[in-house]
Every structure is written in C-alpha cells, then in structure tokens.
Write a protein that holds these residues in place. Structure first.
Motif, PDB file in Angstrom:
ATOM      1  N   TYR A  64       0.725  -1.298  -0.037  1.00 46.79           N
ATOM      2  CA  TYR A  64      -0.004   0.072   0.085  1.00 46.79           C
ATOM      3  C   TYR A  64       0.911   1.143   0.029  1.00 46.79           C
ATOM      4  O   TYR A  64       0.433   2.215  -0.358  1.00 46.79           O
ATOM      5  N   MET A  65       2.117   1.219   0.696  1.00 46.47           N
ATOM      6  CA  MET A  65       3.078   2.249   0.494  1.00 46.47           C
ATOM      7  C   MET A  65       4.079   2.206  -0.505  1.00 46.47           C
ATOM      8  O   MET A  65       5.098   3.073  -0.616  1.00 46.47           O
ATOM      9  N   HIS A  66       3.952   1.226  -1.597  1.00 42.42           N
ATOM     10  CA  HIS A  66       4.989   0.956  -2.568  1.00 42.42           C
ATOM     11  C   HIS A  66       5.328   2.413  -3.387  1.00 42.42           C
ATOM     12  O   HIS A  66       4.196   2.843  -3.828  1.00 42.42           O
ATOM     13  N   ARG A  67       6.443   2.846  -3.487  1.00 46.46           N
ATOM     14  CA  ARG A  67       6.729   4.113  -3.891  1.00 46.46           C
ATOM     15  C   ARG A  67       7.863   3.757  -5.154  1.00 46.46           C
ATOM     16  O   ARG A  67       8.135   4.853  -5.804  1.00 46.46           O
ATOM     17  N   GLY A  68       8.102   2.727  -5.533  1.00 41.58           N
ATOM     18  CA  GLY A  68       9.010   2.477  -6.693  1.00 41.58           C
ATOM     19  C   GLY A  68      10.499   2.841  -6.425  1.00 41.58           C
ATOM     20  O   GLY A  68      10.883   3.317  -7.360  1.00 41.58           O
ATOM     21  N   ALA A  69      10.873   2.979  -5.246  1.00 46.43           N
ATOM     22  CA  ALA A  69      12.270   3.408  -4.693  1.00 46.43           C
ATOM     23  C   ALA A  69      13.368   2.879  -5.702  1.00 46.43           C
ATOM     24  O   ALA A  69      14.038   3.370  -6.358  1.00 46.43           O
ATOM     25  N   GLU A  70      13.164   1.612  -6.018  1.00 42.71           N
ATOM     26  CA  GLU A  70      14.449   0.909  -6.740  1.00 42.71           C
ATOM     27  C   GLU A  70      14.604   1.301  -8.091  1.00 42.71           C
ATOM     28  O   GLU A  70      15.653   1.205  -8.576  1.00 42.71           O
ATOM     29  N   LYS A  71      13.582   1.603  -8.718  1.00 44.20           N
ATOM     30  CA  LYS A  71      13.242   2.081 -10.089  1.00 44.20           C
ATOM     31  C   LYS A  71      13.790   3.838 -10.109  1.00 44.20           C
ATOM     32  O   LYS A  71      14.402   4.013 -10.969  1.00 44.20           O
ATOM     33  N   LEU A  72      13.350   4.348  -8.882  1.00 44.46           N
ATOM     34  CA  LEU A  72      13.838   5.742  -8.984  1.00 44.46           C
ATOM     35  C   LEU A  72      15.437   5.695  -8.699  1.00 44.46           C
ATOM     36  O   LEU A  72      15.983   6.756  -9.381  1.00 44.46           O
ATOM     37  N   PHE A  73      16.213   4.956  -8.306  1.00 40.87           N
ATOM     38  CA  PHE A  73      17.466   4.801  -8.059  1.00 40.87           C
ATOM     39  C   PHE A  73      18.297   4.886  -9.192  1.00 40.87           C
ATOM     40  O   PHE A  73      19.219   5.596  -9.428  1.00 40.87           O
ATOM     41  N   GLU A  74      17.591   4.218 -10.249  1.00 44.46           N
ATOM     42  CA  GLU A  74      18.150   3.937 -11.660  1.00 44.46           C
ATOM     43  C   GLU A  74      18.303   5.306 -12.409  1.00 44.46           C
ATOM     44  O   GLU A  74      18.933   5.268 -13.418  1.00 44.46           O
ATOM     45  N   VAL A  75      17.430   6.379 -11.937  1.00 40.25           N
ATOM     46  CA  VAL A  75      17.467   7.728 -12.666  1.00 40.25           C
ATOM     47  C   VAL A  75      18.048   8.857 -11.841  1.00 40.25           C
ATOM     48  O   VAL A  75      17.648   9.917 -12.309  1.00 40.25           O
ATOM     49  N   ARG A  76      18.758   8.326 -10.770  1.00 43.74           N
ATOM     50  CA  ARG A  76      19.346   9.471  -9.848  1.00 43.74           C
ATOM     51  C   ARG A  76      20.670   9.234  -9.923  1.00 43.74           C
ATOM     52  O   ARG A  76      21.236   7.805  -9.992  1.00 43.74           O
ATOM     53  N   ASP A  77      21.700  10.027  -9.803  1.00 41.09           N
ATOM     54  CA  ASP A  77      23.013   9.820  -9.591  1.00 41.09           C
ATOM     55  C   ASP A  77      23.396   9.603  -7.934  1.00 41.09           C
ATOM     56  O   ASP A  77      22.390   9.354  -7.560  1.00 41.09           O
ATOM     57  N   TYR A  78      24.859   9.043  -8.004  1.00 39.17           N
ATOM     58  CA  TYR A  78      24.858   8.448  -6.768  1.00 39.17           C
ATOM     59  C   TYR A  78      24.862   9.395  -5.458  1.00 39.17           C
ATOM     60  O   TYR A  78      24.835   9.071  -4.351  1.00 39.17           O
ATOM     61  N   ARG A  79      24.937  10.666  -5.791  1.00 32.71           N
ATOM     62  CA  ARG A  79      24.553  11.859  -4.823  1.00 32.71           C
ATOM     63  C   ARG A  79      23.041  11.892  -4.460  1.00 32.71           C
ATOM     64  O   ARG A  79      22.832  11.912  -3.268  1.00 32.71           O
ATOM     65  N   GLN A  80      22.458  11.638  -5.535  1.00 35.13           N
ATOM     66  CA  GLN A  80      20.879  12.030  -5.205  1.00 35.13           C
ATOM     67  C   GLN A  80      20.054  10.776  -4.711  1.00 35.13           C
ATOM     68  O   GLN A  80      18.888  10.735  -4.077  1.00 35.13           O
ATOM     69  N   ILE A  81      20.709   9.451  -4.896  1.00 30.22           N
ATOM     70  CA  ILE A  81      20.061   8.312  -4.445  1.00 30.22           C
ATOM     71  C   ILE A  81      20.007   8.199  -2.750  1.00 30.22           C
ATOM     72  O   ILE A  81      19.214   7.518  -2.411  1.00 30.22           O
ATOM     73  N   ILE A  82      20.986   8.818  -2.401  1.00 30.55           N
ATOM     74  CA  ILE A  82      21.100   8.879  -0.634  1.00 30.55           C
ATOM     75  C   ILE A  82      19.651   9.371  -0.210  1.00 30.55           C
ATOM     76  O   ILE A  82      19.401   8.894   0.907  1.00 30.55           O
ATOM     77  N   VAL A  83      19.106  10.420  -0.758  1.00 28.35           N
ATOM     78  CA  VAL A  83      18.046  10.721  -0.203  1.00 28.35           C
ATOM     79  C   VAL A  83      16.730  10.181  -0.198  1.00 28.35           C
ATOM     80  O   VAL A  83      15.655  10.054   0.499  1.00 28.35           O
ATOM     81  N   LEU A  84      16.778   9.375  -1.240  1.00 33.06           N
ATOM     82  CA  LEU A  84      15.671   8.339  -1.331  1.00 33.06           C
ATOM     83  C   LEU A  84      15.811   6.955  -0.489  1.00 33.06           C
ATOM     84  O   LEU A  84      14.902   6.465   0.280  1.00 33.06           O
TER      85      LEU A  84
END
Length: 390
Positions: A64-84
């Motif tokens: 019910y809370m799925h946000r697709g974080a693992e797919k969002l990781f793939e379109v963020r650079d290594y600095r940005q994925i930390i916030v996810l």
C-alpha cells in the motif's frame, strides 16, 4: 446456511436436523485488520481467518505504500539516491544511508578518512538507540501501558537534539556522503553527546522498572508469539527478533564494517523466542549501543584533526561491476546490491530490507492465537511499513 458478511468473507453454519440432533455451529469469518489500523504501525493489511476469537490463518498483504524507490534509484546519480534510500525505514535514516555509500565506496575502491569512519559508527549507534526507544515506548502502549512512551520520547528528544545539531535534520539526516560525511563535528558536540548518552543510560531504568515487574505485561507477552529458530532461518528473519529466538547473528561482530572491528560489540540474545524475549533483547541492545557510543566518543577525542570526507569529481561515475553491501540496521539485515555499467547512475540497485521478512513470518506465528494476542505479537515484530514496501 451461508450468507455474506460485512467484511466480504463467508459465514458457514452447519446445523443438525431431527429429533435429539445436536447443533453443530462452525463459523469461519474473514477479518481484515488494516490497512489503516492502530496496531499495524502503518499501512499494512492482515487478512485473518478466524474461528470465534481464535486465528485459523493469517496473510500479510503489503504494497500500500510502494513508491518504486528501486526504479527511482536508476535515474538518480549517486549523490541523489542517498535521499531516497534515507527514507524507507523512517526510524533508521542514518543506517539506511550507510548501505548506499558503503556499496559505492567499495566499487570505487575508496578509503574513507578515519575521522569519518568513527563518526559514522557513533551516529549509527545513536540512530539505533533512537529506533529502539520508539518501539520500547510504543509496544507497552499497545498493551495498555501509557507511561513508558513518555519516558521513551523524553530520551528520544535529547538524542534527536544532538543529531539535529550535527546534521540539521531530526529524522532524515542526509549526513552521509560518498567518501565520508557532509561536515566535520561541531565544536563541543562530543561533550554534548557524552552527556546525553549518560543521561539516557541513567533513565532507562524508568522504563525497565515500569514494565518488567508489571504482571499484566508479563501475562500478555510470556509464552505468546513464540518464533522458533527453524522458522526464522526459513523466512530470513533477522535483527532483534531473530536474536530473541537464539539466532546469534550480528554483522557488527561477525562481519565488521566501519569501526566495529575495533570495538567490543556485545550481542543481546534470548532463547524463549516470545514477545517478552523480543522486548528484553531490544532493551539490552539499547544499553550495548550506548556503551559503543561512549567508546566512539573517546576515540574521536583522541584522533588528531583531519579530513572528514574525500574530494569527489563533479560527475561521479562508478566502475562497471557489481557488489553487495549489507549492514546490521536497527531492524535487522539491510543490504544493497549495486550493479554498475560505468555510468553516473546505477544500472540496478536492489534493496533488501529487514522489515519485509519480519512481517512475512506472521503467517506462521499468528494461527492458533487469540485476536487479542495478535496486537501483542504484531507490536513485538519491530517493523516499519515503508521498509516493507520501499
């Protein structure tokens, strides 16, 4: 005779007919707990089949809370994925960040400054205490004891103050960076940490004295929700829940990372595997983490001035390859499987969170228990729903 029920499940009654026939009444009711329910610690749904007040079967329904974080990781650079990555377990934000930066640093072959290593270890243990205090306070609340949550939140406020001072955040710290930490420690901060750790240690007895001698708490938790070692191994349950059933595994001691290899890591275990044992393990772990925090403070005081991070290029690219970095997060094993194709974004970053396995085992634990015991069991499983759904 059959008919619809308010929850959508069937009710079946078999009644004997004829002279002297005994009435046979069996009812199987489908009962939904959640997805919005005070005992589920978030948007989790439990589909229970109950026979009267006793649970016949249980199915945890997640997503019910799925946000697709693992797919969002793939379109963020290594600095940005930390916030996810910071946010899936909102009680363990610093620990969540660690998995990402450790994986990236390993792929880069990067050595982190020693001050950053010890500061990370200190902050990880303070974050562990914050996580555990939340459950130590909220669990008795679900069983009817109100006072412990006030004590637990008093200590959390003190610890959050020192975490906020260094990072600027109360829950989502965003203080880790690839190569170290965002900034050096503020002047006098170690003294304030030491004072806070000492105060927290001295006041833990308030929670302990309220709970351990309480006959209602003992009656609701001893022998309830027993989880055996074999089931834990089959479902991949980890963390305090596993250690309360005699599974003596803690990555801080068994596969040291950060500065844990130089610290006397004590691992709290029990063998009973019931709700009471899980509460005891959690309380013991708070004491051990406070001891580790003191050791980290002493070591940081003795270190000479030096850098707290590594200088990075404007565009950070990770060499082609893959690695798996796992840590002993407050709720259990937290792992990141990173696959890189040499770009500035990960090709794949798979997150293995502790809460998912800790919740799936409920299908084995709940059958046979009363519905009232379900609340006691659920509160002792120490999960965060965002950590399940990611």
């Amino acid at each position: 005779m059959t008919g619809p029920h308010a929850t959508g499940g069937p009710i079946e009654r078999v009644v004997g007919i004829g002279a002297g026939a005994k009435e046979l009444a069996t009812e199987d009711m489908i009962l939904n707990i959640g997805p919005q329910h005070p005992s589920t610690h978030g948007v989790l749904r439990l589909r229970l089949t109950v026979d009267g007040e006793r649970i016949a079967s249980a199915e945890p329904i997640v997503g019910y809370m799925h946000r697709g974080a693992e797919k969002l990781f793939e379109v963020r650079d290594y600095r940005q994925i930390i916030v996810l990555a910071n946010r899936h377990d909102w009680l363990s934000a610093f620990a969540n960040e660690l998995g990402v930066v450790l994986a990236v640093e390993r792929m880069l072959g990067m050595e982190v400054p020693v001050r950053a290593v010890w500061a990370r270890t200190l902050l990880a243990e303070l974050n562990r205490v914050l996580n555990h205090l939340m459950f130590l306070g909220s669990y008795p609340l679900e069983l009817g004891a109100i006072t412990p949550i006030f004590y637990a939140f008093r200590e959390r406020e003190m610890l959050q103050a020192v975490m906020e001072e260094i990072s600027g955040g109360r829950m989502h710290y965003m203080f880790n960076r690839v190569g170290g930490l965002k900034e050096d420690l503020p002047y006098g901060w170690l003294d304030r940490v030491a004072a806070t750790v000492g105060d927290t240690r001295g006041r833990l007895s308030d929670i302990e004295n309220l709970i351990y001698g309480n006959e209602i708490f003992l009656a609701r938790t001893r022998g309830v929700g027993v989880l055996d070692r074999e089931t834990i191994l089959q479902y991949g349950v980890s963390g305090p829940i596993a250690r309360a059933s005699g599974v003596d595994l803690d990555l801080r001691r068994d596969e040291p990372y950060l500065a844990y290899g130089e610290l006397p890591v004590k691992v709290a275990t029990r063998t009973a595997g019931d709700c009471h044992a899980r509460f005891e393990v959690l309380l013991d772990q708070v004491k051990h983490s406070l001891d580790l925090a003191d050791a980290c403070v002493d070591r940081l005081r003795s270190l000479p001035p030096g850098p707290i991070n590594q200088r990075l290029p404007k565009v950070l690219k990770v060499p082609e390859g893959h690695t798996y970095a796992w840590t002993e997060s407050p709720l259990g094993l937290n792992g990141y499987y990173l696959v890189s194709r040499g770009e500035k974004t990960p090709w794949r970053l798979k997150l293995r969170s502790a809460s998912y396995n800790n919740v799936q085992v409920l299908r084995e634990m709940l059958p046979g228990h009363l519905i009232a015991d379900m609340v006691a069991i659920l509160g002792s499983m120490f999960f965060v729903v965002g950590d399940i759904d990611k």
